[in-house]
Design an enzyme around this catalytic site. Structure first.
Site, PDB file in Angstrom:
ATOM      1  N   CYS A 169       0.815  -1.224   0.000  1.00 51.71           N
ATOM      2  CA  CYS A 169       0.000   0.000   0.000  1.00 51.71           C
ATOM      3  C   CYS A 169       0.845   1.269   0.000  1.00 51.71           C
ATOM      4  CB  CYS A 169      -0.994  -0.007   1.155  1.00 51.71           C
ATOM      5  SG  CYS A 169      -0.273   0.031   2.814  1.00 51.71           S
ATOM      6  N   HIS A 224      -2.647   0.757   6.941  1.00 54.76           N
ATOM      7  CA  HIS A 224      -2.995   0.692   5.520  1.00 54.76           C
ATOM      8  C   HIS A 224      -3.286   2.095   5.006  1.00 54.76           C
ATOM      9  CE1 HIS A 224      -4.103  -1.345   1.875  1.00 54.76           C
ATOM     10  NE2 HIS A 224      -5.266  -0.708   1.826  1.00 54.76           N
ATOM     11  N   HIS A 250      -5.938   1.365  -3.942  1.00 50.62           N
ATOM     12  CA  HIS A 250      -4.935   0.887  -2.998  1.00 50.62           C
ATOM     13  C   HIS A 250      -4.408  -0.477  -3.432  1.00 50.62           C
ATOM     14  CE1 HIS A 250      -7.844  -1.803  -0.585  1.00 50.62           C
ATOM     15  NE2 HIS A 250      -8.520  -1.343  -1.610  1.00 50.62           N
TER      16      HIS A 250
END
Length: 178
Positions: free
Chosen positions: A75, A127, A139
């Site tokens: 990510c 994240h 993402h």
């Protein structure tokens, strides 16, 4: 660039440890409208460019620690790659490191190009993704998936949302990396 524009058109016209992609988007009622777009800030052209560039990375494979399309992305690797390619910046670090940068913004003030952070592994800021508009973000979710678009108001992400950050100055449309 044409590929990115086509991808953006398709996405906008369609309806760490992240679950497999799902069309289920019924968030608990207490969270409804948290991401209602108020547009109280101006979007910078640089942010628009970052979104289009990110959309060109759809379907690139996930790789923990990956920082480029050839190796795959995690990510934070995807986010830093996008901003380094589009802005010529030298952005680095994990999702938690990126959460220390920029300006915190209210969820209802999200604009495409802003960063969205989640707690997906039982630890803060585990994240990160790039908001693309219409309650969606792009993402690199996990080793079982590829770079993709998901909804912020899905049950999974809404309950794990932590904060949003802008790397752009509202006054001067400059990149703010500190």
């Amino acid at each position: 660039m044409k590929k990115a524009l086509l991808a953006l058109t398709i996405i906008l016209s369609g309806c760490g440890s992240v679950p497999p992609h799902s069309s289920h988007t019924h968030a608990p009622s207490r969270y409804k409208n948290i991401f209602a777009e108020s547009q109280t800030r101006n979007q910078s052209p640089e942010a628009q460019e970052a979104v289009l560039y990110a959309l060109g990375l759809l379907d690139i494979g996930y790789r923990f620690g990956g920082k480029n399309p050839d190796a795959g992305f995690d990510c934070s690797g995807m986010v830093t790659y996008v901003y380094n390619q589009t802005l010529g910046s030298h952005l680095t670090g994990s999702a938690a490191d990126l959460a220390k940068r920029g300006t915190t913004i209210a969820p209802d003030n999200l604009l495409p190009g802003d960063l969205v952070f989640f707690n997906t592994m039982g630890k803060p800021f585990s994240h990160v993704g790039i908001y693309i508009g219409n309650n969606k973000f792009i993402h690199a979710p996990n080793s079982r998936s590829k770079v993709r678009v998901d909804r912020l108001d899905s049950d999974y992400f809404l309950t794990r949302f932590e904060t949003a950050k802008s790397l752009f100055s509202a006054e001067y449309n400059k990149v703010v990396l500190n």
